[in-house]
Scaffold this active site. Structure first.
Site, PDB file in Angstrom:
ATOM      1  N   ASP A  91       0.813  -1.226   0.000  1.00  0.00           N
ATOM      2  CA  ASP A  91       0.000   0.000   0.000  1.00  0.00           C
ATOM      3  C   ASP A  91       0.844   1.272   0.000  1.00  0.00           C
ATOM      4  OD1 ASP A  91      -2.218  -1.664   0.115  1.00  0.00           O
ATOM      5  OD2 ASP A  91      -2.280  -1.618   2.303  1.00  0.00           O
TER       6      ASP A  91
ATOM      7  N   GLY B 129      -4.501  -4.236  -3.828  1.00  0.00           N
ATOM      8  CA  GLY B 129      -5.514  -3.219  -4.097  1.00  0.00           C
ATOM      9  C   GLY B 129      -4.760  -1.965  -4.482  1.00  0.00           C
ATOM     10  N   HIS B 130      -4.735  -1.628  -5.758  1.00  0.00           N
ATOM     11  CA  HIS B 130      -3.949  -0.497  -6.252  1.00  0.00           C
ATOM     12  C   HIS B 130      -4.893   0.619  -6.671  1.00  0.00           C
ATOM     13  CE1 HIS B 130      -0.273  -3.285  -7.199  1.00  0.00           C
ATOM     14  NE2 HIS B 130      -0.669  -3.332  -5.955  1.00  0.00           N
TER      15      HIS B 130
ATOM     16  N   LYS C  33      -0.787   4.370  -8.007  1.00  0.00           N
ATOM     17  CA  LYS C  33      -0.774   5.778  -8.440  1.00  0.00           C
ATOM     18  C   LYS C  33       0.439   6.043  -9.330  1.00  0.00           C
ATOM     19  CE  LYS C  33       0.483  10.361  -7.369  1.00  0.00           C
ATOM     20  NZ  LYS C  33       0.450  11.626  -6.670  1.00  0.00           N
TER      21      LYS C  33
ATOM     22  N   GLN D  24       2.045  -5.987  -3.189  1.00  0.00           N
ATOM     23  CA  GLN D  24       2.492  -6.086  -1.797  1.00  0.00           C
ATOM     24  C   GLN D  24       3.782  -5.274  -1.613  1.00  0.00           C
ATOM     25  OE1 GLN D  24       1.516  -9.481  -3.343  1.00  0.00           O
ATOM     26  NE2 GLN D  24      -0.413  -8.482  -2.866  1.00  0.00           N
TER      27      GLN D  24
ATOM     28  N   SER E 181      -7.344  -0.909   0.904  1.00  0.00           N
ATOM     29  CA  SER E 181      -8.046  -0.789  -0.384  1.00  0.00           C
ATOM     30  C   SER E 181      -8.776  -2.079  -0.736  1.00  0.00           C
ATOM     31  CB  SER E 181      -7.052  -0.505  -1.507  1.00  0.00           C
ATOM     32  OG  SER E 181      -6.197   0.527  -1.170  1.00  0.00           O
TER      33      SER E 181
ATOM     34  N   LYS F  28       1.823   2.266  -5.068  1.00  0.00           N
ATOM     35  CA  LYS F  28       2.379   1.747  -6.337  1.00  0.00           C
ATOM     36  C   LYS F  28       1.447   2.035  -7.508  1.00  0.00           C
ATOM     37  CE  LYS F  28       2.436  -2.309  -4.363  1.00  0.00           C
ATOM     38  NZ  LYS F  28       2.119  -1.967  -2.965  1.00  0.00           N
TER      39      LYS F  28
ATOM     40  N   THR G 106      -5.898 -11.446   3.494  1.00  0.00           N
ATOM     41  CA  THR G 106      -7.017 -10.780   2.819  1.00  0.00           C
ATOM     42  C   THR G 106      -8.118 -11.788   2.467  1.00  0.00           C
ATOM     43  OG1 THR G 106      -5.983 -11.104   0.662  1.00  0.00           O
ATOM     44  CG2 THR G 106      -5.480  -9.043   1.802  1.00  0.00           C
TER      45      THR G 106
HETATM   46  P1  GDP Z   1      -0.774   0.392  -3.542  1.00  0.00           P
HETATM   47  O1  GDP Z   1      -1.353  -0.899  -3.095  1.00  0.00           O
HETATM   48  O2  GDP Z   1       0.694   0.474  -3.297  1.00  0.00           O
HETATM   49  O3  GDP Z   1      -1.127   0.749  -4.960  1.00  0.00           O
HETATM   50  O4  GDP Z   1      -1.424   1.519  -2.605  1.00  0.00           O
HETATM   51  P2  GDP Z   1      -2.987   1.630  -2.196  1.00  0.00           P
HETATM   52  O5  GDP Z   1      -3.747   2.121  -3.351  1.00  0.00           O
HETATM   53  O6  GDP Z   1      -3.456   0.379  -1.527  1.00  0.00           O
HETATM   54  O7  GDP Z   1      -2.898   2.693  -1.035  1.00  0.00           O
HETATM   55  C1  GDP Z   1      -2.397   3.972  -1.240  1.00  0.00           C
HETATM   56  C2  GDP Z   1      -3.487   4.985  -0.842  1.00  0.00           C
HETATM   57  O8  GDP Z   1      -2.907   6.262  -0.733  1.00  0.00           O
HETATM   58  C3  GDP Z   1      -4.577   5.115  -1.884  1.00  0.00           C
HETATM   59  O9  GDP Z   1      -5.769   5.463  -1.253  1.00  0.00           O
HETATM   60  C4  GDP Z   1      -4.080   6.268  -2.767  1.00  0.00           C
HETATM   61  O10 GDP Z   1      -5.145   6.962  -3.427  1.00  0.00           O
HETATM   62  C5  GDP Z   1      -3.433   7.140  -1.736  1.00  0.00           C
HETATM   63  N1  GDP Z   1      -2.266   7.915  -2.173  1.00  0.00           N
HETATM   64  C6  GDP Z   1      -1.315   7.589  -3.077  1.00  0.00           C
HETATM   65  N2  GDP Z   1      -0.357   8.563  -3.114  1.00  0.00           N
HETATM   66  C7  GDP Z   1      -0.726   9.491  -2.214  1.00  0.00           C
HETATM   67  C8  GDP Z   1      -0.139  10.719  -1.770  1.00  0.00           C
HETATM   68  O11 GDP Z   1       0.942  11.128  -2.175  1.00  0.00           O
HETATM   69  N3  GDP Z   1      -0.826  11.409  -0.815  1.00  0.00           N
HETATM   70  C9  GDP Z   1      -2.005  10.990  -0.295  1.00  0.00           C
HETATM   71  N4  GDP Z   1      -2.601  11.721   0.637  1.00  0.00           N
HETATM   72  N5  GDP Z   1      -2.583   9.832  -0.691  1.00  0.00           N
HETATM   73  C10 GDP Z   1      -1.935   9.107  -1.640  1.00  0.00           C
HETATM   74  P1  IMO Z   2      -0.843  -4.138  -2.291  1.00  0.00           P
HETATM   75  O1  IMO Z   2      -0.397  -4.685  -3.609  1.00  0.00           O
HETATM   76  C1  IMO Z   2      -0.937  -4.523   2.054  1.00  0.00           C
HETATM   77  C2  IMO Z   2      -1.009  -8.577   3.711  1.00  0.00           C
HETATM   78  C3  IMO Z   2      -2.289  -8.999   4.408  1.00  0.00           C
HETATM   79  C4  IMO Z   2      -1.727  -9.991   5.419  1.00  0.00           C
HETATM   80  C5  IMO Z   2      -0.598 -10.661   4.642  1.00  0.00           C
HETATM   81  C6  IMO Z   2      -0.988 -11.972   3.986  1.00  0.00           C
HETATM   82  O2  IMO Z   2      -2.144  -3.442  -2.343  1.00  0.00           O
HETATM   83  O3  IMO Z   2       0.244  -3.340  -1.647  1.00  0.00           O
HETATM   84  P2  IMO Z   2      -2.511 -12.681   1.926  1.00  0.00           P
HETATM   85  O4  IMO Z   2      -3.897 -12.273   1.547  1.00  0.00           O
HETATM   86  O5  IMO Z   2      -1.478 -12.360   0.918  1.00  0.00           O
HETATM   87  O6  IMO Z   2      -2.443 -14.100   2.390  1.00  0.00           O
HETATM   88  O7  IMO Z   2      -2.184 -11.794   3.231  1.00  0.00           O
HETATM   89  O8  IMO Z   2      -0.202  -9.737   3.639  1.00  0.00           O
HETATM   90  N1  IMO Z   2      -1.212  -8.089   2.323  1.00  0.00           N
HETATM   91  C7  IMO Z   2      -1.142  -6.796   1.981  1.00  0.00           C
HETATM   92  N2  IMO Z   2      -0.977  -5.690   2.728  1.00  0.00           N
HETATM   93  N3  IMO Z   2      -1.021  -4.420   0.713  1.00  0.00           N
HETATM   94  C8  IMO Z   2      -1.168  -5.518  -0.058  1.00  0.00           C
HETATM   95  O9  IMO Z   2      -1.120  -5.473  -1.397  1.00  0.00           O
HETATM   96  C9  IMO Z   2      -1.275  -6.787   0.573  1.00  0.00           C
HETATM   97  N4  IMO Z   2      -1.438  -8.048   0.122  1.00  0.00           N
HETATM   98  C10 IMO Z   2      -1.387  -8.835   1.212  1.00  0.00           C
HETATM   99  O10 IMO Z   2      -2.922  -7.916   5.032  1.00  0.00           O
HETATM  100  O11 IMO Z   2      -1.155  -9.297   6.501  1.00  0.00           O
HETATM  101 MG    MG Z   3      -2.868  -1.604  -1.821  1.00  0.00          MG
END
Ligand code: GDP
Ligand code: IMO
Ligand code: MG
Length: 430
Positions: free
Chosen positions: A13, A40-41, A18, A230, A305, A16, A129
């Protein structure tokens, strides 16, 4: 050409999705190489928000192809929902998507098994998840898995039934039965029917031997970006085991998950938040269990997400960051969610761990059983709104000092500073 890699350096999270979306205009192909719908991206532009689980984050560009590589595991039911959402928003995703025949399927009973393992673990649960990730990768390695390319082969249904029966016996051995669990608010049998119906999506998608697709593209001089899911601290080998996911999230996963050789790896973009978060159980040395942690969660809207769970929040951990930089061979850093630290007048950064009175800058063998005290350096905060800065020259000195401190302590330049969730809230540094 070489393949560039973008991956998360913390516990997922990092933002990535974005940044992949921001960089996509520079690439011909975006390719996922591991993980599945546990990811969840989030991508936000023109007032619209999308959360992608299986589909690469380059899908919004009309000029890019998007590959789901052999290292990914895929649930057709979840992918169908993603496709339908993109259809509704007039994004012609089907034309832009290319799926490896070697990618493995997550079946409904993998999801049941995930739920059963977690329930049986009680307080020790991983915090999965519950998308069936662990069981699907287990069957792949046990040589029992089903691949996308197997769907139209004779004997698919027999193989499916065989592993389903095996999973049921394991579930019963825990004293559970399928009726004990719901999958996306559906009974197991309803989910299974929907899952079989969703297999129809593959009739409309381009199926490829993605190792040739990618290598041929590189040979033709096309630009390819591998999109990690991840983060490095969730890597099956190097993460905080057993509180990890079930794939190699690090750069090495690109070679196995797309079929490219190590010599073909180009830039490695390491994405990290200006602080740390983690969702699910497991060690997190710089976690803040006080009002500072709550302030980060509220300001950063730190809720999962994929699952909506509140994320645990803490200060930036340079011990973990340097570990991830080493494992991945990071060449450029991208710092995300910098705006979230704006309310603070002072910022702590973890520079080493104290374990039994000894200081170390290395991740110990077992982060879970060691009693770790984070050692912090305190830096001044910029303490002003930065989410509408338009260029580098407007970056406050205190933020430039924070950036320089991280660059000095990692030895890697920070090339992107993200100041908000929207595509446009992105500063590029020379
Ligand atoms: P990912 O899994 O690495 O793609 O990240 P996620 O989408 O799960 O979580 C990142 C969260 O932070 C999302 O809600 C994005 O919309 C938000 N986000 C990304 N970059 C920024 C930033 O620079 N500032 C803020 N405030 N939110 C951001
Ligand atoms: P993105 O790509 C954050 C975490 C889960 C749990 C552990 C194992 O959005 O960054 P799993 O479902 O893989 O068996 O869960 O890993 N986890 C994540 N945490 N971002 C993710 O993906 C994740 N994918 C799995 O919360 O702790
Ligand atoms: Mg994510």
């Amino acid at each position: 050409m070489k393949i560039d890699v973008l991956l998360g350096l913390q516990w997922g999270d990092e933002g990535k999705g974005k940044i992949v979306d921001v960089l996509t205009p520079d690439y011909d192909i975006i390719a996922r190489f591991q993980g599945g719908p546990n990811a969840g991206h989030t991508i936000i532009f023109d007032g619209k928000k999308f959360i992608l689980h299986t589909i690469p984050s380059g899908i919004f560009s009309s000029t890019s192809q998007n590959v789901v590589g052999n290292g990914v595991i895929l649930d057709p039911f979840i992918m169908q929902k993603e496709l339908n959402n993109l259809d509704t928003n007039n994004i012609p995703a089907r034309d832009r998507l290319f799926i490896s025949r070697k990618a493995h399927l997550i079946t409904p009973s993998h999801r049941l098994l995930d739920a059963a393992y977690e329930k049986a673990k009680g307080k020790e649960k991983i915090g999965s998840t519950l998308k069936g990730i662990g069981p699907a990768y287990t069957d792949k390695v046990a040589r029992l898995g089903l691949r996308i390319g197997d769907i139209h082969e004779t004997g698919f249904r027999e193989k499916f039934d065989k592993i389903r029966d095996m999973h049921m016996r394991i579930i019963e051995s825990f004293g559970f039965n399928p009726g004990d669990f719901e999958l996306d608010d559906m009974s197991f049998s309803d989910y299974e029917s929907a899952w079989f119906e969703a297999l129809g999506i593959f009739d409309d998608l381009h199926m490829v031997n993605s190792e040739y697709f990618i290598n041929n593209a590189l040979a033709e001089g096309k630009k390819v970006l591998a999109e990690g899911a991840q983060g490095s601290m969730l890597d099956i080998d190097f993460g905080t085991y057993p509180f990890v996911t079930s794939s190699n999230t690090i750069c090495a996963g690109v070679c196995a998950g797309l079929g490219v050789s190590p010599q073909k790896i180009g830039e490695v973009f390491g994405v990290f938040k200006a602080y740390c978060t983690r969702v699910g159980s497991g060690p997190f040395p710089s976690e803040l269990l006080d009002e500072n942690g709550d302030l980060i969660r509220e300001t950063g809207r730190e809720f999962g997400s994929t699952t909506g769970r509140p994320r645990r929040c803490g200060w930036l951990d340079l011990v973990a960051l340097n570990y991830a930089i080493m494992l991945n061979g990071v060449t450029k850093l991208f710092m995300m969610k910098t705006d979230v630290l704006s309310p603070f007048t002072e910022l702590d950064v973890c520079t080493s761990y104290s374990i039994g009175g000894e200081l170390t800058r290395e991740i110990p063998f077992d982060l879970c059983s060691e009693k770790i005290e984070p050692v912090y350096t305190t830096l001044p905060g910029w303490n002003r709104n930065i989410d509408s800065l338009e260029n580098n020259k407007q970056i406050p000195d205190t933020l430039n000092d924070y950036i320089s401190y991280i660059e000095k302590n990692t030895g890697i330049p920070i090339k992107i500073v993200s100041i908000g969730p929207d595509r446009t809230q992105t500063l590029f540094r020379k």
